[in-house]
Scaffold this active site. Structure first.
Site, PDB file in Angstrom:
ATOM      1  N   CYS A 130      -5.967   4.057  -4.313  1.00  0.00           N
ATOM      2  CA  CYS A 130      -6.068   2.610  -4.147  1.00  0.00           C
ATOM      3  C   CYS A 130      -7.339   1.947  -4.647  1.00  0.00           C
ATOM      4  CB  CYS A 130      -5.827   2.234  -2.698  1.00  0.00           C
ATOM      5  SG  CYS A 130      -6.944   3.012  -1.541  1.00  0.00           S
ATOM      6  N   LYS A 155       1.699   9.641  -5.289  1.00  0.00           N
ATOM      7  CA  LYS A 155       0.304   9.290  -5.055  1.00  0.00           C
ATOM      8  C   LYS A 155      -0.608  10.490  -5.344  1.00  0.00           C
ATOM      9  CE  LYS A 155      -2.847   7.588  -1.497  1.00  0.00           C
ATOM     10  NZ  LYS A 155      -2.989   6.990  -0.151  1.00  0.00           N
ATOM     11  N   SER A 170      -9.277   0.827   5.193  1.00  0.00           N
ATOM     12  CA  SER A 170      -7.842   1.013   5.017  1.00  0.00           C
ATOM     13  C   SER A 170      -7.221   1.309   6.370  1.00  0.00           C
ATOM     14  CB  SER A 170      -7.574   2.182   4.058  1.00  0.00           C
ATOM     15  OG  SER A 170      -6.194   2.342   3.829  1.00  0.00           O
ATOM     16  N   ASP A 192      -0.074  -0.701  -4.954  1.00  0.00           N
ATOM     17  CA  ASP A 192      -1.302  -0.225  -5.595  1.00  0.00           C
ATOM     18  C   ASP A 192      -1.128   1.108  -6.308  1.00  0.00           C
ATOM     19  OD1 ASP A 192      -1.040   1.240  -3.243  1.00  0.00           O
ATOM     20  OD2 ASP A 192      -3.070   0.865  -2.528  1.00  0.00           O
ATOM     21  N   ASN A 193      -0.172   1.923  -5.859  1.00  0.00           N
ATOM     22  CA  ASN A 193       0.114   3.213  -6.497  1.00  0.00           C
ATOM     23  C   ASN A 193       1.439   3.724  -5.946  1.00  0.00           C
ATOM     24  OD1 ASN A 193      -2.541   3.898  -4.443  1.00  0.00           O
ATOM     25  ND2 ASN A 193      -0.622   4.901  -3.966  1.00  0.00           N
ATOM     26  N   ARG A 199      -6.997  -1.129  -7.363  1.00  0.00           N
ATOM     27  CA  ARG A 199      -7.257  -2.490  -6.891  1.00  0.00           C
ATOM     28  C   ARG A 199      -8.417  -3.128  -7.649  1.00  0.00           C
ATOM     29  NH1 ARG A 199      -5.013  -3.431  -1.500  1.00  0.00           N
ATOM     30  NH2 ARG A 199      -3.486  -1.790  -1.129  1.00  0.00           N
ATOM     31  N   LYS A 225      -5.927  -5.669   3.402  1.00  0.00           N
ATOM     32  CA  LYS A 225      -6.742  -4.525   3.002  1.00  0.00           C
ATOM     33  C   LYS A 225      -7.631  -4.877   1.809  1.00  0.00           C
ATOM     34  CE  LYS A 225      -6.334   0.125   1.069  1.00  0.00           C
ATOM     35  NZ  LYS A 225      -5.504   1.331   0.932  1.00  0.00           N
ATOM     36  N   HIS A 261       1.139   2.466   4.153  1.00  0.00           N
ATOM     37  CA  HIS A 261       0.177   3.563   4.224  1.00  0.00           C
ATOM     38  C   HIS A 261       0.248   4.173   5.619  1.00  0.00           C
ATOM     39  CE1 HIS A 261      -3.664   5.687   3.951  1.00  0.00           C
ATOM     40  NE2 HIS A 261      -3.813   5.296   2.694  1.00  0.00           N
ATOM     41  N   ASP A 285       0.843  -1.196   0.000  1.00  0.00           N
ATOM     42  CA  ASP A 285       0.000   0.000   0.000  1.00  0.00           C
ATOM     43  C   ASP A 285       0.880   1.249   0.000  1.00  0.00           C
ATOM     44  OD1 ASP A 285      -2.230   1.568   0.111  1.00  0.00           O
ATOM     45  OD2 ASP A 285      -2.969   0.812   2.028  1.00  0.00           O
ATOM     46  N   ASP A 286       0.814   2.032  -1.076  1.00  0.00           N
ATOM     47  CA  ASP A 286       1.557   3.298  -1.179  1.00  0.00           C
ATOM     48  C   ASP A 286       3.071   3.119  -1.191  1.00  0.00           C
ATOM     49  OD1 ASP A 286      -0.950   4.408  -1.073  1.00  0.00           O
ATOM     50  OD2 ASP A 286      -0.578   5.673   0.672  1.00  0.00           O
ATOM     51  N   HIS A 320     -10.827  -2.417   0.648  1.00  0.00           N
ATOM     52  CA  HIS A 320     -11.125  -1.071   0.152  1.00  0.00           C
ATOM     53  C   HIS A 320     -11.862  -1.062  -1.188  1.00  0.00           C
ATOM     54  CE1 HIS A 320      -9.744   3.327   0.923  1.00  0.00           C
ATOM     55  NE2 HIS A 320     -11.059   3.198   0.851  1.00  0.00           N
TER      56      HIS A 320
END
Length: 511
Positions: free
Chosen positions: A71, A302, A159, A281-282, A75, A127, A229, A31-32, A129
């Protein structure tokens, strides 16, 4: 004739691999985590870890893209092989909020649904989301179980977030309305504790793998970490430290979690028949000072659509099938993972809708020379912010129709305190359309092979043919584009998850 016969033989081998082996499949999604956050992707001070081992033992992508810079849309695309705009995962909230009555549409066909139909056990931890409830606080109709996952362990339907900070460095106390943990469809903590979060994911995922191995069934595991994250955290008994401070320690715990699962599949003797994909995810959230990610040489991060927001780390590992230490510099999308995994499992991608992902089996198994793959080099990728087409990647070029301003570290230093400590949750520009969005006519053009940092604009007058080719592909794309209904704008107070509606605070810290 000889070349043609060779290609036919290679394609036959690939088909036989798909049918005979039907590999177990694991997606590790961070995540991130930014393009430059890992040692194997060039970070100068981040410690080496098991994720970096995957890169040495498999194929590392250098031009892998998520479909979106936040995200929920990215996703949704990974799990369906379709652009978020087709699915409807766009809107003013940018991601699914806790009070959304919507989720990933039931009529979208997900990777786990297809794999389940061809005999795979499907499992998920971490996660989600992609939606929770519809119009009641406990309906759970958008949770993973309803999208093809037969087994769902501990998960965060929303999240990890700044509002979930337990350290009291950023918040006096976590906000229960944004921070809740489920087991399958049941709330088990509100607000949740980070203390054993990663360890719990690892233990439960290992149990799932063991059970399927004992049954001699192929499995698909979607293991979705909440590192890195905000809010930053390290497990209570993990004791990870890093040269980079808390952010680097989070990377180390993330990598540890991946490593524990890899040890498990090796101990069970299924290593050679397990295909593993690691990605994020990003891009990294650069405005969060030293508690945000690092996108290396890439511009932005992001929430914007420069390379730093959408070009992400990606690693595939499959011993005996994917050559160790391979570097894949071709343009690849996370959308391609859907199509590739489905085909390797012996499934079929849906024929009644547009699937945006390509099958890259020939790339990863070596049936095409990576250095001379002209078809892939000329592919075009579309990047939407909500329903606005922001940019495309085409061959060596990136064409921006809209951009968001990117500040230097000095310009957002007021959000950072001593040693790069973030004083507030800050994003320079988030939504679109908005006042901070800049339209470009003619569009901005960068050669991102020569200039991955997007620092030097090319003259549109000297690239008219390029723009004509992009215009042609856009017309072709638009002819197939049916926008899904906006799912991210709606709010509905009764949709707010609440462990006990008799408590106005919705706080239930169950043991």
């Amino acid at each position: 004739m000889a070349i043609r016969c060779t290609n036919l033989i290679l394609l036959t081998i690939i088909a036989n691999i798909s049918t005979a082996l039907r590999p177990n499949m694991i997606i590790f999604i961070a995540d991130d985590v930014g393009y430059g956050d890992l040692k194997s992707y060039g970070h100068p001070t981040q410690e080496w870890g098991p994720i970096d081992d995957l890169a040495e033992e498999g194929m590392k992508f250098t031009s892998l893209y998520s479909t979106n810079s936040v995200c929920s849309p990215s996703r949704a695309a990974l799990l369906t092989g379709r652009l978020p705009i087709r699915i409807g995962v766009y809107g003013k909230n940018m991601v699914f909020p806790a009070q959304s009555p919507n989720g990933l549409p039931k009529d979208e066909i997900t990777m786990p649904e297809i794999l389940r139909d061809v005999g795979y056990a499907t499992g998920m931890v971490g996660k989600w989301h992609l939606g929770i409830n519809d119009y009641t606080p406990m309906s759970g109709v958008h949770l993973p179980h309803y999208h093809g996952f037969d087994w769902v362990g501990t998960n965060l339907p929303l999240s990890n977030a700044w509002a979930c900070d337990e350290t009291k460095k950023h918040m006096d106390a976590p906000n229960p309305f944004n921070c809740f943990m489920y087991n399958n469809e049941t709330i088990i903590q509100q607000p949740f504790s980070h203390q054993y979060l990663t360890k719990t994911f690892v233990v439960e995922a290992s149990t799932f793998i063991k059970q399927q191995t004992e049954k001699d069934e192929p499995f698909f595991l979607y293991m979705s970490f909440v590192h890195n994250h905000v809010a930053m955290f390290i497990g209570k008994d993990a004791k990870f430290t890093s040269n980079r401070g808390i952010y680097g320690a989070g990377i180390r715990e993330l990598s540890w979690g991946v490593g524990e699962i890899m040890k498990e599949i090796q101990s069970l003797g299924i290593d050679n028949n397990t295909l593993v994909f690691f990605t994020s995810d990003n891009g990294g959230h650069i405005e969060l000072c030293n508690e945000g990610g690092n996108n290396g040489i890439l511009k932005g991060g992001k929430a914007n659509y420069y390379e730093g927001g959408i070009r992400v780390p990606g690693i595939l590992r499959w011993p005996g099938q994917i050559s160790a230490g391979t570097i894949n510099s071709n343009i690849v999308s996370q959308l391609d993972i859907f199509t590739t995994f489905v085909n390797l499992a012996g499934g079929e991608t849906p024929s009644d809708r547009v699937i945006d992902g390509r099958d890259i089996t020939q790339q990863i198994l070596g049936a095409m020379k990576l250095k001379n793959e002209s078809k892939t080099k000329k592919r075009i990728l579309f990047f939407y912010c909500n329903d606005m087409l922001f940019a495309v990647r085409y061959g060596s070029y990136k064409v921006h129709f809209y951009t968001m301003p990117v500040k230097s570290k000095e310009e957002y230093a007021d959000a950072c305190g001593e040693g790069g400590f973030p004083n507030k949750l800050y994003v320079n520009c988030l939504n679109c359309p908005s006042d901070c969005v800049i339209k470009h006519d003619p569009p901005l053009i960068f050669n991102v092979d020569a200039d991955p940092g997007e620092g030097y604009q090319l003259d549109p007058a000297l690239h008219k043919l390029l723009l004509l080719e992009v215009k042609h592909f856009l017309a072709e794309h638009n002819s197939t584009l049916i926008k899904g209904e906006d799912l991210l704008s709606a709010l509905n107070q009764p949709s707010q998850p609440c462990c006990d509606s008799s408590k106005p605070s919705c706080s239930c810290n169950y043991p």
